[in-house]
Design an enzyme around this catalytic site. Structure first.
Site, short mmCIF file in Angstrom:
data_model
loop_
_atom_site.label_atom_id
_atom_site.label_comp_id
_atom_site.label_asym_id
_atom_site.label_seq_id
_atom_site.Cartn_x
_atom_site.Cartn_y
_atom_site.Cartn_z
N GLU A 1 -25.50 -33.27 0.35
CA GLU A 1 -26.01 -33.37 -1.03
C GLU A 1 -27.16 -32.37 -1.26
OE1 GLU A 1 -25.17 -34.08 -4.42
OE2 GLU A 1 -24.07 -35.41 -3.10
C1 LIG Z 1 -21.10 -35.61 7.61
C2 LIG Z 1 -20.98 -34.77 6.38
C3 LIG Z 1 -20.55 -35.35 5.20
C4 LIG Z 1 -20.42 -34.57 4.05
N1 LIG Z 1 -19.89 -35.12 2.91
C5 LIG Z 1 -19.53 -34.31 1.89
C6 LIG Z 1 -18.77 -34.80 0.78
O1 LIG Z 1 -18.45 -35.99 0.70
N2 LIG Z 1 -18.37 -33.91 -0.18
C7 LIG Z 1 -18.69 -32.59 -0.13
O2 LIG Z 1 -18.29 -31.85 -1.00
N3 LIG Z 1 -19.42 -32.09 0.91
C8 LIG Z 1 -19.84 -32.91 1.90
N4 LIG Z 1 -20.56 -32.41 2.96
C9 LIG Z 1 -20.92 -31.00 2.96
C10 LIG Z 1 -22.43 -30.79 2.77
O3 LIG Z 1 -22.79 -31.08 1.46
C11 LIG Z 1 -22.73 -29.35 3.21
O4 LIG Z 1 -22.62 -29.30 4.62
C12 LIG Z 1 -24.10 -28.90 2.77
O5 LIG Z 1 -24.12 -28.73 1.38
C13 LIG Z 1 -24.56 -27.62 3.44
O6 LIG Z 1 -23.59 -26.62 3.35
P1 LIG Z 1 -23.14 -25.81 4.67
O7 LIG Z 1 -22.80 -26.84 5.69
O8 LIG Z 1 -22.11 -24.84 4.29
O9 LIG Z 1 -24.45 -25.09 5.15
P2 LIG Z 1 -24.94 -23.63 4.66
O10 LIG Z 1 -24.88 -23.59 3.19
O11 LIG Z 1 -24.22 -22.60 5.42
O12 LIG Z 1 -26.47 -23.68 5.11
C14 LIG Z 1 -26.92 -23.30 6.41
C15 LIG Z 1 -28.45 -23.19 6.38
O13 LIG Z 1 -28.84 -22.17 5.45
C16 LIG Z 1 -29.73 -22.69 4.50
N5 LIG Z 1 -29.47 -22.07 3.20
C17 LIG Z 1 -28.28 -21.81 2.63
N6 LIG Z 1 -28.46 -21.26 1.43
C18 LIG Z 1 -29.78 -21.18 1.22
C19 LIG Z 1 -30.61 -20.71 0.16
N7 LIG Z 1 -30.08 -20.23 -0.96
N8 LIG Z 1 -31.95 -20.79 0.30
C20 LIG Z 1 -32.51 -21.30 1.42
N9 LIG Z 1 -31.78 -21.76 2.45
C21 LIG Z 1 -30.44 -21.71 2.35
C22 LIG Z 1 -29.48 -24.19 4.47
O14 LIG Z 1 -30.63 -24.90 4.02
C23 LIG Z 1 -29.14 -24.47 5.93
O15 LIG Z 1 -30.32 -24.64 6.65
C24 LIG Z 1 -20.75 -33.19 4.10
C25 LIG Z 1 -21.22 -32.63 5.28
C26 LIG Z 1 -21.31 -33.38 6.41
C27 LIG Z 1 -21.74 -32.72 7.69
#
Ligand SMILES: Cc1cc2nc3c(=O)[nH]c(=O)nc-3n(C[C@H](O)[C@H](O)[C@H](O)COP(=O)(O)OP(=O)(O)OC[C@H]3O[C@@H](n4cnc5c(N)ncnc54)[C@H](O)[C@@H]3O)c2cc1C
Length: 593
Positions: free
Chosen positions: A434
């Site tokens: 989220e």
């Molecule tokens: C157990 C679990 C349940 C989930 N449930 C759902 C769900 O029900 N529905 C759904 O749609 N998604 C779901 N998610 C996905 C979740 O919302 C994403 O994992 C999350 O939004 C982060 O995206 P990412 O994993 O691609 O990380 P990335 O976006 O790749 O981020 C990696 C790092 O980079 C940082 N970062 C990225 N962009 C920026 C920026 N612009 N400025 C500063 N820092 C940045 C982040 O803070 C993080 O530290 C779930 C994930 C997990 C692990």
């Protein structure tokens, strides 16, 4: 292993003395939320949490959800617990009566949801996401969609999901690729979504997926995202279930925590989907829902902190180790000052987070229902400012508290049998999904501070200054100390805001480099604000109320001021003085190998 007991005394104190349950109960449509009704709801919810959900928490973690051939089986007992949850009408609590719900205020649903999550975080996620999906359909769904889906979702007969994330599109939803091709009165959805919480399960016959996708001629980026309803089974005109839709669960993830909650890879192969609202406005709709969803995840931080604290406290009272410093034989570890310090850090921060979360919940209700437009607007501005704080600070602090819980257990905390490690593992996701803490902090600094020149934040600081005048009237030594710490904290926030607003115009990197420390500063001070209000209320009620509880509240507020709020100037320095150093080491020089 300690059993979960809902902290009803604290919940009721916060509801009544800090969050203004009385005033929320006067809002149009919320008159049912009388103190007696709310008490009865909390008592019943606490029984359900302790007797049904808590006993499944540890076994659910050990067993985990299992995938086989597209089907997901939740851990033993979860399906039956969900049946009981639905039969008792818990899913319908905050849902509008238009759809068969009970239409209670968010403020009343909040402690109830805290209990579900404390008792069994994995279990609590499915109802939480269902509510998010209901909210989206209520706000923007066409009447025909609302009629087809909302009554069954409100009753809990069907559950809901949020399908945003794709392998290449996590924090950055502009990159999402899932396609939606128009076909008559519906669309054909194709693509892959990952990490979808309860994307597949064995609780209910149908699952209603809300899916973000792009239509063929949609603009690039976030402006070309639309929102669709994609049910697992199509729904016939008479409401009965029809054919299986083209959406399947390809696998579920093996992960650090929340093992009971299946995290699904969902594959859409020409699945029939129905547009919610208008094309290309999907992200705007998601933003409307985001306040509720981010609030709900912030509350998970509070809930896990409470559970971790209860477990650590029980252990500290039983575990005999070391001699009494003041002289004497072997004592339970709770007698050692450092263990007391850790427990008080856990307790005080949990209570501060709870108070802030419930106050924001009340503001959500006022913003939605108050007859006075100006008050609605002011409360909405406060909510918008505080949502990233509740989400970011409560989850980061929830992890810290869960980690302290492990520390209180010593070696046994690292061993799974005590359950302390599970809380830390479960809590770990809350700062990621989220919107990560970094994303919350960017939202706070960019949209809530820089864009409006700090206006909402300064309006909030005016509340702190008004409280200062109240605190000044007290002769109590604890209140005096709290007042001084809060004034220092408010000044630290104010100076940080000025810095961010000034930098945003000229050095955007410097403005954002301190975003997460600034978010933490806001949380620490907002928590101190609530603990100061709690101290005043405790002082006022002392003669007539539960003396032991109120004395503990006052002492806890003092502890928070001395040991947590005191961090504010350091955080300000990180925002103001430390920002430039964040960018100073070139990327190529980071590894000195
Ligand atoms: C157990 C679990 C349940 C989930 N449930 C759902 C769900 O029900 N529905 C759904 O749609 N998604 C779901 N998610 C996905 C979740 O919302 C994403 O994992 C999350 O939004 C982060 O995206 P990412 O994993 O691609 O990380 P990335 O976006 O790749 O981020 C990696 C790092 O980079 C940082 N970062 C990225 N962009 C920026 C920026 N612009 N400025 C500063 N820092 C940045 C982040 O803070 C993080 O530290 C779930 C994930 C997990 C692990």
């Amino acid at each position: 292993m300690s059993a979960y007991v809902a902290p009803l005394k604290d919940m009721k104190f916060v509801l009544q003395e800090l969050a203004g349950l009385g005033a929320v109960g006067q809002l149009p449509g919320y008159q049912e939320a009388s103190p007696d009704t709310v008490d009865a709801i909390l008592e019943e919810a606490s029984k359900f949490a302790s007797q049904v959900l808590d006993p499944l928490n540890y076994s659910g973690d050990r067993e985990g959800s299992k995938w086989s051939d597209g089907q997901v089986t939740t851990p033993k007992g979860f399906k039956d617990a969900y049946r009981q949850y639905v039969e008792a009408g818990w899913g319908a609590l905050p849902i509008s009566a238009d759809w068969g719900g009970q239409g209670l205020p968010r403020l009343v649903a909040t402690p109830v949801e805290e209990m579900w999550c404390s008792a069994n975080m994995s279990f609590s996620l499915c109802p939480m996401l269902t509510q998010g999906a209901i909210h989206a359909l209520e706000l923007r769904g066409a009447p025909v969609l609302q009629k087809a889906f909302l009554p069954k979702m409100a009753s809990g007969e069907w559950t809901g999901t949020m399908n945003l994330t794709e392998p290449q599109a996590g924090s950055d939803l502009a990159l999402l690729k899932t396609r939606a091709v128009p076909e008559g009165d519906h669309y054909r959805i194709s693509g892959q979504k990952i990490f979808i919480t309860f994307g597949e399960h064995d609780y209910t016959e149908n699952i209603v997926h809300l899916v973000l996708a792009r239509t063929p001629d949609a603009p690039e980026g976030v402006k070309g995202i639309s929102l669709f309803v994609v049910p697992k089974f199509l729904v016939n005109a008479d409401g009965s279930l029809g054919a299986r839709n083209g959406v399947a669960c390809a696998s579920i993830e093996h992960k650090l925590g929340i093992h009971g909650s299946p995290t699904a890879v969902m594959v859409f192969e020409g699945a029939i989907g129905y547009l919610v609202g208008e094309e290309n406005k999907g992200l705007a709709y998601m933003f409307i829902m985001m306040n509720a969803a981010r609030f709900a995840v912030g509350l998970e931080g509070v809930a896990i902190a409470e559970r971790a604290f209860q477990r650590a406290l029980a252990y500290a009272r039983e575990r005999l180790q070391g001699r009494d410093l003041a002289g004497g034989g072997t004592v339970p570890i709770i007698r050692h000052p450092d263990v007391r310090r850790m427990l008080m850090l856990m307790k005080s921060q949990t209570e501060a987070m709870r108070a802030l979360a419930y106050v924001v919940a009340a503001a959500l209700d006022v913003a939605a229902r108050h007859p006075d437009a100006k008050l609605r607007e002011q409360n909405q501005a406060f909510v918008d400012l505080m949502i990233p704080v509740v989400k970011g600070w409560c989850t980061e602090t929830g992890i810290e508290v869960a980690s302290l819980g492990v520390q209180v257990h010593g070696g046994m905390g690292f061993i799974e049998e005590t359950g302390a490690a599970q809380h830390l593992r479960d809590a770990r996701i809350t700062t990621i999904y989220e919107g990560t803490t970094g994303i919350q902090a960017n939202d706070l600094v960019g949209r809530k501070i820089a864009r409006e020149g700090g206006a909402s934040a300064k309006a909030w600081i005016a509340h702190l200054q008004a409280l200062d005048a109240e605190l000044a009237k007290s002769g109590n030594a604890d209140v005096k100390a709290i007042r001084a710490a809060l004034a220092t904290g408010a000044a630290a926030v104010s100076e940080s805001i000025d810095y961010i607003v000034a930098q945003a115009g000229k050095d955007v990197m410097a403005a954002f480099a301190g975003a997460v420390p600034f978010l933490k500063l806001m949380g620490v001070v907002a928590g101190g604000w609530q603990m100061a209000r709690a101290a005043l209320a405790a002082e006022r009620l002392m003669a007539s109320g539960d003396k032991a509880f109120l004395e503990a509240k006052l002492a806890t507020a003092r502890f928070y001021a001395d040991q947590v709020l005191v961090q504010a100037p350091g955080l300000r320095d990180t925002v103001v003085k430390g920002a430039s150093a964040v960018m100073a080491v070139p990327e190529d020089a980071m590894l000195a190998a």
